[in-house]
Design a protein around this motif. Structure first.
Motif, PDB file in Angstrom:
ATOM      1  N   GLY A 125       0.890  -1.172   0.144  1.00 20.26           N
ATOM      2  CA  GLY A 125       0.046   0.166   0.016  1.00 20.26           C
ATOM      3  C   GLY A 125       0.849   1.366   0.011  1.00 20.26           C
ATOM      4  N   ILE A 126       0.605   2.236  -0.420  1.00 19.28           N
ATOM      5  CA  ILE A 126       1.308   3.532  -0.363  1.00 19.28           C
ATOM      6  C   ILE A 126       1.025   4.357   0.853  1.00 19.28           C
ATOM      7  CG2 ILE A 126       0.914   4.158  -3.098  1.00 19.28           C
ATOM      8  CD1 ILE A 126      -1.301   6.152  -2.415  1.00 19.28           C
ATOM      9  N   ALA A 127       2.023   5.032   1.168  1.00 26.18           N
ATOM     10  CA  ALA A 127       1.985   5.928   2.373  1.00 26.18           C
ATOM     11  C   ALA A 127       0.785   6.824   2.272  1.00 26.18           C
ATOM     12  CB  ALA A 127       3.098   6.797   2.604  1.00 26.18           C
ATOM     13  N   PRO A 128       0.229   7.024   3.195  1.00 27.74           N
ATOM     14  CA  PRO A 128      -1.218   8.083   3.228  1.00 27.74           C
ATOM     15  C   PRO A 128      -0.976   9.441   2.509  1.00 27.74           C
ATOM     16  CG  PRO A 128      -0.847   7.279   5.377  1.00 27.74           C
ATOM     17  CD  PRO A 128       0.290   6.762   4.744  1.00 27.74           C
ATOM     18  N   GLU A 129       0.385   9.778   2.750  1.00 25.75           N
ATOM     19  CA  GLU A 129       0.584  11.408   2.206  1.00 25.75           C
ATOM     20  C   GLU A 129       0.836  11.059   0.660  1.00 25.75           C
ATOM     21  OE1 GLU A 129       2.191   9.929   4.648  1.00 25.75           O
ATOM     22  OE2 GLU A 129       4.115   9.622   4.427  1.00 25.75           O
ATOM     23  N   GLU A 130       0.977   9.994   0.127  1.00 20.90           N
ATOM     24  CA  GLU A 130       1.345   9.627  -1.289  1.00 20.90           C
ATOM     25  C   GLU A 130      -0.116   9.808  -2.178  1.00 20.90           C
ATOM     26  OE1 GLU A 130       3.855   6.495  -1.754  1.00 20.90           O
ATOM     27  OE2 GLU A 130       5.550   7.642  -0.942  1.00 20.90           O
ATOM     28  N   ALA A 131      -1.180   9.408  -1.299  1.00 19.54           N
ATOM     29  CA  ALA A 131      -2.541   9.172  -2.034  1.00 19.54           C
ATOM     30  C   ALA A 131      -3.164  10.298  -2.831  1.00 19.54           C
ATOM     31  CB  ALA A 131      -3.509   8.829  -0.668  1.00 19.54           C
ATOM     32  N   PRO A 132      -3.034  11.518  -2.507  1.00 19.26           N
ATOM     33  CA  PRO A 132      -3.418  12.536  -3.280  1.00 19.26           C
ATOM     34  C   PRO A 132      -2.711  12.594  -4.583  1.00 19.26           C
ATOM     35  CG  PRO A 132      -3.012  13.693  -1.072  1.00 19.26           C
ATOM     36  CD  PRO A 132      -2.354  12.096  -1.122  1.00 19.26           C
ATOM     37  N   GLU A 133      -1.554  12.491  -4.758  1.00 23.92           N
ATOM     38  CA  GLU A 133      -0.943  12.503  -6.053  1.00 23.92           C
ATOM     39  C   GLU A 133      -1.403  11.297  -6.710  1.00 23.92           C
ATOM     40  OE1 GLU A 133       0.924  14.826  -7.032  1.00 23.92           O
ATOM     41  OE2 GLU A 133       1.508  13.642  -8.967  1.00 23.92           O
ATOM     42  N   LEU A 134      -1.442  10.007  -6.439  1.00 25.82           N
ATOM     43  CA  LEU A 134      -1.943   9.141  -7.103  1.00 25.82           C
ATOM     44  C   LEU A 134      -3.183   9.258  -7.649  1.00 25.82           C
ATOM     45  CD1 LEU A 134      -1.354   6.094  -8.299  1.00 25.82           C
ATOM     46  CD2 LEU A 134      -2.087   5.183  -6.057  1.00 25.82           C
ATOM     47  N   LEU A 135      -4.168   9.794  -6.962  1.00 24.70           N
ATOM     48  CA  LEU A 135      -5.374   9.999  -7.238  1.00 24.70           C
ATOM     49  C   LEU A 135      -5.532  10.977  -8.167  1.00 24.70           C
ATOM     50  CD1 LEU A 135      -7.291   9.591  -4.022  1.00 24.70           C
ATOM     51  CD2 LEU A 135      -7.820   8.179  -5.882  1.00 24.70           C
ATOM     52  N   LYS A 136      -4.788  12.238  -8.307  1.00 29.25           N
ATOM     53  CA  LYS A 136      -4.608  12.944  -9.505  1.00 29.25           C
ATOM     54  C   LYS A 136      -4.208  12.297 -10.678  1.00 29.25           C
ATOM     55  CE  LYS A 136      -4.045  16.850  -6.231  1.00 29.25           C
ATOM     56  NZ  LYS A 136      -2.870  17.603  -5.405  1.00 29.25           N
ATOM     57  N   GLN A 137      -3.261  11.459 -10.624  1.00 25.57           N
ATOM     58  CA  GLN A 137      -2.699  10.953 -11.773  1.00 25.57           C
ATOM     59  C   GLN A 137      -3.753   9.778 -12.467  1.00 25.57           C
ATOM     60  OE1 GLN A 137       0.849   9.068  -9.850  1.00 25.57           O
ATOM     61  NE2 GLN A 137       2.083  10.278 -11.094  1.00 25.57           N
ATOM     62  N   ILE A 138      -4.543   9.213 -11.469  1.00 28.67           N
ATOM     63  CA  ILE A 138      -5.487   8.260 -11.832  1.00 28.67           C
ATOM     64  C   ILE A 138      -6.626   8.930 -12.617  1.00 28.67           C
ATOM     65  CG2 ILE A 138      -7.339   6.362 -11.173  1.00 28.67           C
ATOM     66  CD1 ILE A 138      -5.117   5.653  -9.110  1.00 28.67           C
ATOM     67  N   SER A 139      -6.884  10.248 -12.205  1.00 25.21           N
ATOM     68  CA  SER A 139      -7.841  11.054 -12.727  1.00 25.21           C
ATOM     69  C   SER A 139      -8.024  11.118 -14.237  1.00 25.21           C
ATOM     70  CB  SER A 139      -8.473  12.287 -12.060  1.00 25.21           C
ATOM     71  OG  SER A 139      -7.280  13.080 -12.307  1.00 25.21           O
ATOM     72  N   ALA A 140      -6.906  11.091 -14.872  1.00 27.72           N
ATOM     73  CA  ALA A 140      -6.841  11.094 -16.112  1.00 27.72           C
ATOM     74  C   ALA A 140      -6.788   9.760 -17.193  1.00 27.72           C
ATOM     75  CB  ALA A 140      -5.367  11.572 -16.722  1.00 27.72           C
TER      76      ALA A 140
END
Ligand SMILES: *Cc1c(COP(=O)(O)O)cnc(C)c1O
Length: 229
Positions: free
Chosen positions: A134-149
């Motif tokens: 699993g990713i670190a909690p603080e990395e979640a926003p960036e991953l979600l931003k990338q996935i939104s594309a």
């Protein structure tokens, strides 16, 4: 105990816990984790009305009759190597263990070819446990931003396996932290449906606590199917 009576016991405990904390029992789903159990056990659970199952190994899931009944669906909850993304894209209605952009991109490519969309949860290592994926909690926003594309992937929420602990207060805090993280990300509009956040947390020994802290999916293996062969 039979599989049917185990399911009944858990559904009753789920409903009682939900009511005791003012939640609608219908807002919580039971994922029956059928990894390393045979199709006959899945069928037994289906006869008891269970229609949502979890698998942890792509190769094993591919040998199971996952298309046995259109009313039954399977979530993937294990580690996916990127070279197994095609099978994952074919077999599952949800991947709860998405933990990197490279995998999301590979899934998206195969989903496009199949003309499918896939619900996903981001697996978060909420306790920063070196033994957990699993990713670190603080990395979640960036991953979600990338996935939104990515057009075929719909991130609906978060999943976690908290560190193993004898201290229930500590486990509860991890569940609460996952909910707070999810709510924060939803406020930032980073999910596909920010009004309906999914939180997959809680297993056989701690699912009532997870429900009290906001779980919408609980993942139960042993307490339904017995020890894995
Ligand atoms: C195996 C597994 C479960 C179920 O665990 P039990 O202890 O058998 O209830 C839940 N979540 C994940 C991610 C698993 O791999």
């Amino acid at each position: 105990m039979t599989i049917a009576s185990n399911i009944e016991t858990i559904l009753e405990a789920m409903a009682a816990t939900a009511r005791s904390c003012g939640r609608d029992p219908a807002s919580i789903r039971l994922l029956a984790v059928s990894k390393r159990h045979p199709c006959s056990s899945i069928e037994e659970a289906m006869k008891a009305g269970q229609c949502l199952f979890g698998e942890s190994y792509i190769q094993e899931a591919a040998t199971k009759c996952l298309d046995m009944d259109p009313s039954v669906s399977f979530h993937f909850i294990g580690h996916i190597q990127s070279n197994k993304a095609k099978q994952a894209a074919q077999l599952f209605t949800m991947v709860e263990s998405l933990d990197r952009y490279k995998l999301a991109k590979a899934l998206n490519k195969h989903l496009k070819a199949l003309g499918r969309t896939l619900d996903v949860l981001i697996q978060v290592n909420i306790g920063h446990d070196p033994n957990k994926s699993g990713i670190a909690p603080e990395e979640a926003p960036e991953l979600l931003k990338q996935i939104s594309a990515l057009s075929q992937i719909r991130p609906l929420g978060l999943m976690t396996i908290p560190p193993r602990s004898q201290d229930r207060t500590e486990t509860r805090l991890h569940f609460k932290n996952l909910r707070l993280l999810g709510q924060d990300l939803a406020h930032q509009d980073l999910f596909y449906d920010n009004a309906n956040l999914e939180l997959s947390m809680g297993m056989s020994s701690d699912f009532t606590m997870a429900i009290e802290e906001g779980a919408t999916i609980i993942r139960i293996g042993t307490a339904i199917f017995g020890d894995r062969p």
